[in-house]
Design an enzyme around this catalytic site. Structure first.
Site, short mmCIF file in Angstrom:
data_model
loop_
_atom_site.label_atom_id
_atom_site.label_comp_id
_atom_site.label_asym_id
_atom_site.label_seq_id
_atom_site.Cartn_x
_atom_site.Cartn_y
_atom_site.Cartn_z
N PRO A 97 0.83 -1.20 0.00
CG PRO A 97 -0.05 -1.08 2.15
CD PRO A 97 0.74 -1.95 1.25
CG ASP A 148 12.68 4.26 3.61
OD1 ASP A 148 13.07 3.84 4.71
OD2 ASP A 148 11.61 4.86 3.44
#
Ligand code: MEV
Length: 309
Positions: A97, A148
Site C-alpha cells: 500500500p 529505505d
C-alpha cells in the site's frame, strides 16, 4: 520464456526510525516483493507512466514541477540516466500500500531504475542503484537517512547506520521472525514527522540527542537479540522504542490503538514502523499472529501476517 521482472523491495523498520537520521543505528528487514516495473517501447512521443493499482496514468512533461512526488522522482531518475528524451512506457505494479511507512516510494524508485537500466542496457552496481534512489528519495523526504533505498536495493535483513556510503551489516536470523503488520487508515506523514523531529531537536539538542542515544543503544542490543533469537527481549526493546518514538511525537491515536490491541492479544512487542503520524505498526507475534491479526481486523483496521528473514 521466463522473464525476470525488475523488482524493488519494501521494508519494515524493526527499530531505530527517526533516530537513524541523527546517526543512530536502525534495523530493517525486507518485505519480499513490493514493486515491479517494466519499460517498453512506445510509438507515442514522450514518457508515459502507468501505475494502474494506484490510479496513476500520466504523460511526463519536461521541466514541469509536479504536485506528486512520484513524477518529480521519475524526472530526476530519467535525467540522471540521460534518458529524458527517449519515448517509452513505464508500467509499475505495486504490491504494497502507498504511503504506509513500508518503503513504497524507495521500492518504486529502485524498480524503475532497474527496469530502465535493463531496457537501455545501462550497467549499474547495487551502490549506484541505491545512490540514485537516495537522490530521488531526498525529493520526497527531505533529509532521508538512506535506509529505505538501501533496503529497497539490497533486500536483506540489515543493521544500518547512515553515512556516505552507509554502514550496513547483514544480520543472521536463525529462524524467520513472524510479525503482524497493522495498517491505520491515515497516510504516513514521513516528511512532516522528520521535519517535526528536526525542529524539536534544533530547540533542545541536548535533550533530543539523549533520546537518540538511548534508541541507538537499544537497537544494538536488539541486533544481538535477533541473532540469538531472543524474541522476548526483542519485544521488550520494541516496546521501549515505541515509548521513545512517542516522546518524539511521531506516534498518533490510531497507532497507539493498534499497538495496544496487539499487546493485549499477546504480541511480545509492538510499535510504529517508518515515519509514523499514521501508516503502519508492527507487532512481534511468534505464536499468536492469527489472534493479533484478527483482533486488529475486528475493530476495522487491516492486518497482514509476514515472516521476516
Ligand atoms: C522512514 O522510513 C524512516 C525515517 O527514519 C526517515 C529516514 O530514515 O529517512 C523516519
Amino acid at each position: 520464456s521466463e522473464q525476470k521482472i525488475p523488482t524493488g523491495h519494501g521494508k519494515v523498520i524493526l527499530l531505530g526510525e527517526h533516530a537513524v537520521v541523527y546517526g543512530a543505528h536502525a534495523i530493517a528487514a525486507p518485505i519480499p516483493l513490493a514493486m515491479q516495473a517494466m519499460v517498453s517501447d512506445s510509438d507515442e512521443d514522450g514518457i508515459h507512466l502507468i501505475i494502474s493499482r494506484w490510479g496513476v496514468e500520466e504523460r511526463l512533461q519536461k521541466g514541469k514541477e509536479y504536485r506528486y512526488s512520484i513524477f518529480n522522482s521519475l524526472s530526476l531518475i530519467l535525467h540522471e540516466l540521460g534518458l529524458e528524451k527517449e519515448n517509452m512506457k513505464i508500467e509499475v505494479f505495486p504490491y504494497v500500500p502507498r504511503a504506509m511507512g513500508l518503503g513504497g516510494s524507495a521500492s518504486l524508485a529502485v524498480a524503475i531504475i532497474r527496469a530502465l537500466a535493463e531496457k537501455f542496457k545501462i550497467k549499474l552496481s547495487l551502490e549506484e542503484i541505491s545512490q540514485l534512489a537516495y537522490k530521488s528519495e531526498q525529493l520526497v523526504h527531505g533529509t532521508a537517512s538512506g535506509i529505505d533505498n538501501t533496503l529497497a536495493t539490497y533486500g536483506k535483513f540489515l543493521l544500518f547506520q547512515k553515512g556516505n556510503p552507509p554502514k550496513i551489516q547483514e544480520l543472521r536470523v536463525p529462524q524467520p521472525i513472524r510479525i503482524v503488520i497493522g495498517l491505520t487508515w491515515s497516510e504516513s506523514l514521513t516528511a512532516k514527522m522528520v521535519s517535526r523531529v528536526r525542529r524539536a531537536w534544533e530547540n533542545n539538542k541536548r535533550l533530543y540527542n539523549h533520546i537518540f542515544k538511548e534508541i541507538d543503544q537499544l537497537v544494538l542490543e536488539a541486533a544481538k537479540a535477533i541473532e540469538n533469537y531472543d524474541l522476548e527481549h526483542l519485544g521488550q526493546l520494541m516496546n521501549i522504542n515505541q515509548g521513545l518514538l512517542n516522546a518524539l511525537q511521531v506516534s498518533g491515536r490510531e497507532i497507539e490503538e493498534l499497538v495496544e490491541i496487539a499487546r493485549n492479544n499477546g504480541a511480545l512487542g509492538a510499535k510504529l514502523t517508518g515515519g509514523g503520524g499514521g501508516g503502519a505498526i508492527i507487532a512481534l507475534c511468534p505464536e499468536n499472529a492469527e489472534k493479533v491479526a484478527k483482533a486488529i481486523r475486528n475493530v476495522g483496521y487491516r492486518a497482514y501476517i509476514t515472516d521476516l528473514k
